[in-house]
Design a protein around this motif. Sequence first.
Motif, PDB file in Angstrom:
ATOM      1  N   TYR A  45      23.222  -5.805 -25.961  1.00 36.17           N
ATOM      2  CA  TYR A  45      23.898  -4.529 -25.694  1.00 36.17           C
ATOM      3  C   TYR A  45      25.181  -4.354 -26.518  1.00 36.17           C
ATOM      4  O   TYR A  45      25.379  -3.289 -27.110  1.00 36.17           O
ATOM      5  CB  TYR A  45      24.193  -4.392 -24.201  1.00 36.17           C
ATOM      6  CG  TYR A  45      24.675  -3.011 -23.832  1.00 36.17           C
ATOM      7  CD1 TYR A  45      23.769  -1.994 -23.564  1.00 36.17           C
ATOM      8  CD2 TYR A  45      26.034  -2.729 -23.768  1.00 36.17           C
ATOM      9  CE1 TYR A  45      24.198  -0.721 -23.239  1.00 36.17           C
ATOM     10  CE2 TYR A  45      26.480  -1.459 -23.443  1.00 36.17           C
ATOM     11  CZ  TYR A  45      25.555  -0.462 -23.186  1.00 36.17           C
ATOM     12  OH  TYR A  45      25.997   0.798 -22.870  1.00 36.17           O
ATOM     13  N   PRO A  46      26.042  -5.383 -26.604  1.00 34.74           N
ATOM     14  CA  PRO A  46      27.278  -5.199 -27.382  1.00 34.74           C
ATOM     15  C   PRO A  46      27.028  -4.875 -28.862  1.00 34.74           C
ATOM     16  O   PRO A  46      27.829  -4.186 -29.491  1.00 34.74           O
ATOM     17  CB  PRO A  46      28.003  -6.534 -27.241  1.00 34.74           C
ATOM     18  CG  PRO A  46      27.466  -7.130 -25.985  1.00 34.74           C
ATOM     19  CD  PRO A  46      26.031  -6.678 -25.909  1.00 34.74           C
ATOM     20  N   ASP A  47      25.931  -5.347 -29.413  1.00 33.30           N
ATOM     21  CA  ASP A  47      25.579  -5.034 -30.803  1.00 33.30           C
ATOM     22  C   ASP A  47      25.023  -3.612 -30.921  1.00 33.30           C
ATOM     23  O   ASP A  47      25.299  -2.907 -31.887  1.00 33.30           O
ATOM     24  CB  ASP A  47      24.555  -6.046 -31.334  1.00 33.30           C
ATOM     25  CG  ASP A  47      24.095  -5.709 -32.752  1.00 33.30           C
ATOM     26  OD1 ASP A  47      24.957  -5.510 -33.629  1.00 33.30           O
ATOM     27  OD2 ASP A  47      22.877  -5.620 -32.972  1.00 33.30           O
ATOM     28  N   LEU A  48      24.230  -3.206 -29.935  1.00 30.87           N
ATOM     29  CA  LEU A  48      23.558  -1.903 -30.018  1.00 30.87           C
ATOM     30  C   LEU A  48      24.467  -0.726 -29.684  1.00 30.87           C
ATOM     31  O   LEU A  48      24.264   0.375 -30.196  1.00 30.87           O
ATOM     32  CB  LEU A  48      22.342  -1.890 -29.092  1.00 30.87           C
ATOM     33  CG  LEU A  48      21.231  -2.885 -29.410  1.00 30.87           C
ATOM     34  CD1 LEU A  48      20.065  -2.672 -28.465  1.00 30.87           C
ATOM     35  CD2 LEU A  48      20.785  -2.779 -30.854  1.00 30.87           C
ATOM     36  N   LYS A  49      25.460  -0.928 -28.837  1.00 26.92           N
ATOM     37  CA  LYS A  49      26.316   0.175 -28.381  1.00 26.92           C
ATOM     38  C   LYS A  49      26.959   0.930 -29.547  1.00 26.92           C
ATOM     39  O   LYS A  49      26.824   2.153 -29.633  1.00 26.92           O
ATOM     40  CB  LYS A  49      27.382  -0.365 -27.422  1.00 26.92           C
ATOM     41  CG  LYS A  49      28.323   0.666 -26.893  1.00 26.92           C
ATOM     42  CD  LYS A  49      27.735   1.372 -25.696  1.00 26.92           C
ATOM     43  CE  LYS A  49      28.769   2.267 -25.044  1.00 26.92           C
ATOM     44  NZ  LYS A  49      28.465   3.676 -25.172  1.00 26.92           N
ATOM     45  N   PRO A  50      27.648   0.256 -30.483  1.00 22.96           N
ATOM     46  CA  PRO A  50      28.248   1.016 -31.594  1.00 22.96           C
ATOM     47  C   PRO A  50      27.206   1.626 -32.535  1.00 22.96           C
ATOM     48  O   PRO A  50      27.432   2.691 -33.119  1.00 22.96           O
ATOM     49  CB  PRO A  50      29.114  -0.013 -32.324  1.00 22.96           C
ATOM     50  CG  PRO A  50      28.610  -1.349 -31.895  1.00 22.96           C
ATOM     51  CD  PRO A  50      28.008  -1.156 -30.529  1.00 22.96           C
ATOM     52  N   ARG A  51      26.064   0.998 -32.665  1.00 20.41           N
ATOM     53  CA  ARG A  51      24.989   1.542 -33.507  1.00 20.41           C
ATOM     54  C   ARG A  51      24.466   2.850 -32.913  1.00 20.41           C
ATOM     55  O   ARG A  51      24.276   3.836 -33.621  1.00 20.41           O
ATOM     56  CB  ARG A  51      23.851   0.532 -33.650  1.00 20.41           C
ATOM     57  CG  ARG A  51      24.246  -0.745 -34.391  1.00 20.41           C
ATOM     58  CD  ARG A  51      23.085  -1.736 -34.400  1.00 20.41           C
ATOM     59  NE  ARG A  51      23.423  -3.006 -34.962  1.00 20.41           N
ATOM     60  CZ  ARG A  51      23.402  -3.288 -36.271  1.00 20.41           C
ATOM     61  NH1 ARG A  51      23.076  -2.368 -37.144  1.00 20.41           N
ATOM     62  NH2 ARG A  51      23.711  -4.499 -36.699  1.00 20.41           N
ATOM     63  N   CYS A  52      24.230   2.835 -31.603  1.00 28.14           N
ATOM     64  CA  CYS A  52      23.743   4.031 -30.926  1.00 28.14           C
ATOM     65  C   CYS A  52      24.796   5.141 -31.001  1.00 28.14           C
ATOM     66  O   CYS A  52      24.456   6.310 -31.219  1.00 28.14           O
ATOM     67  CB  CYS A  52      23.389   3.703 -29.477  1.00 28.14           C
ATOM     68  SG  CYS A  52      22.519   5.034 -28.624  1.00 28.14           S
ATOM     69  N   SER A  53      26.048   4.778 -30.848  1.00 26.38           N
ATOM     70  CA  SER A  53      27.129   5.763 -30.951  1.00 26.38           C
ATOM     71  C   SER A  53      27.142   6.439 -32.311  1.00 26.38           C
ATOM     72  O   SER A  53      27.358   7.653 -32.409  1.00 26.38           O
ATOM     73  CB  SER A  53      28.480   5.101 -30.682  1.00 26.38           C
ATOM     74  OG  SER A  53      28.556   4.669 -29.344  1.00 26.38           O
ATOM     75  N   LYS A  54      26.905   5.666 -33.376  1.00 24.47           N
ATOM     76  CA  LYS A  54      26.843   6.245 -34.730  1.00 24.47           C
ATOM     77  C   LYS A  54      25.724   7.273 -34.834  1.00 24.47           C
ATOM     78  O   LYS A  54      25.889   8.328 -35.439  1.00 24.47           O
ATOM     79  CB  LYS A  54      26.618   5.154 -35.784  1.00 24.47           C
ATOM     80  CG  LYS A  54      27.840   4.428 -36.217  1.00 24.47           C
ATOM     81  CD  LYS A  54      27.498   3.458 -37.343  1.00 24.47           C
ATOM     82  CE  LYS A  54      28.669   2.547 -37.649  1.00 24.47           C
ATOM     83  NZ  LYS A  54      28.339   1.535 -38.649  1.00 24.47           N
ATOM     84  N   LEU A  55      24.572   6.929 -34.263  1.00 25.00           N
ATOM     85  CA  LEU A  55      23.438   7.856 -34.299  1.00 25.00           C
ATOM     86  C   LEU A  55      23.766   9.142 -33.538  1.00 25.00           C
ATOM     87  O   LEU A  55      23.479  10.242 -34.012  1.00 25.00           O
ATOM     88  CB  LEU A  55      22.184   7.193 -33.721  1.00 25.00           C
ATOM     89  CG  LEU A  55      21.626   5.993 -34.489  1.00 25.00           C
ATOM     90  CD1 LEU A  55      20.485   5.344 -33.709  1.00 25.00           C
ATOM     91  CD2 LEU A  55      21.158   6.395 -35.878  1.00 25.00           C
ATOM     92  N   LEU A  56      24.385   8.992 -32.375  1.00 25.19           N
ATOM     93  CA  LEU A  56      24.735  10.152 -31.562  1.00 25.19           C
ATOM     94  C   LEU A  56      25.784  11.017 -32.261  1.00 25.19           C
ATOM     95  O   LEU A  56      25.684  12.242 -32.265  1.00 25.19           O
ATOM     96  CB  LEU A  56      25.237   9.707 -30.184  1.00 25.19           C
ATOM     97  CG  LEU A  56      24.205   9.017 -29.289  1.00 25.19           C
ATOM     98  CD1 LEU A  56      24.871   8.450 -28.044  1.00 25.19           C
ATOM     99  CD2 LEU A  56      23.073   9.969 -28.924  1.00 25.19           C
ATOM    100  N   GLU A  57      26.777  10.373 -32.861  1.00 24.34           N
ATOM    101  CA  GLU A  57      27.828  11.106 -33.573  1.00 24.34           C
ATOM    102  C   GLU A  57      27.256  11.873 -34.763  1.00 24.34           C
ATOM    103  O   GLU A  57      27.809  12.890 -35.172  1.00 24.34           O
ATOM    104  CB  GLU A  57      28.925  10.146 -34.043  1.00 24.34           C
ATOM    105  CG  GLU A  57      29.777   9.611 -32.906  1.00 24.34           C
ATOM    106  CD  GLU A  57      30.619   8.401 -33.302  1.00 24.34           C
ATOM    107  OE1 GLU A  57      30.694   8.071 -34.508  1.00 24.34           O
ATOM    108  OE2 GLU A  57      31.192   7.782 -32.381  1.00 24.34           O
ATOM    109  N   ALA A  58      26.136  11.388 -35.306  1.00 26.92           N
ATOM    110  CA  ALA A  58      25.492  12.039 -36.445  1.00 26.92           C
ATOM    111  C   ALA A  58      24.549  13.148 -35.992  1.00 26.92           C
ATOM    112  O   ALA A  58      23.850  13.755 -36.803  1.00 26.92           O
ATOM    113  CB  ALA A  58      24.731  11.020 -37.277  1.00 26.92           C
ATOM    114  N   GLY A  59      24.511  13.408 -34.685  1.00 28.76           N
ATOM    115  CA  GLY A  59      23.692  14.506 -34.171  1.00 28.76           C
ATOM    116  C   GLY A  59      22.268  14.135 -33.808  1.00 28.76           C
ATOM    117  O   GLY A  59      21.444  15.011 -33.535  1.00 28.76           O
ATOM    118  N   LEU A  60      21.951  12.842 -33.812  1.00 27.42           N
ATOM    119  CA  LEU A  60      20.610  12.410 -33.441  1.00 27.42           C
ATOM    120  C   LEU A  60      20.537  12.199 -31.928  1.00 27.42           C
ATOM    121  O   LEU A  60      21.561  12.021 -31.263  1.00 27.42           O
ATOM    122  CB  LEU A  60      20.243  11.107 -34.162  1.00 27.42           C
ATOM    123  CG  LEU A  60      20.314  11.151 -35.691  1.00 27.42           C
ATOM    124  CD1 LEU A  60      19.902   9.801 -36.270  1.00 27.42           C
ATOM    125  CD2 LEU A  60      19.444  12.233 -36.255  1.00 27.42           C
TER     126      LEU A  60
END
Length: 92
Positions: free
Chosen positions: A71-86
């Motif tokens: 989870y700690p690795d995936l959280k910032p990755r998912c945030s990047k995707l969300l911030e990019a509008g995905l």
Amino acid sequence: MSTKEEVLEEVKTKTKKQKNYEIVLFNDDHNTFDHVIEMLIIACDHTPEQAEQCSILVHYKGKCTVKTGDYPDLKPRCSKLLEAGLSAEITG
């Protein structure tokens, strides 16, 4: 500790399950293939080929697991995707 006990302990250690989480990417009507591919390369460290395959799966199946891990690795990755509008979420 006997050899038998050591081997048993080693097997127990190797078979302990670690909880793996997944980033699931969902299809939408407004992001281009190029944008999705670019973001998967940036946020999930995909190769261009992996990113293209995932974008095709998302398009035709409606969703695709694009990254697994802790989870700690995936959280910032998912945030990047969300911030990019995905549209993405972490499941597990």
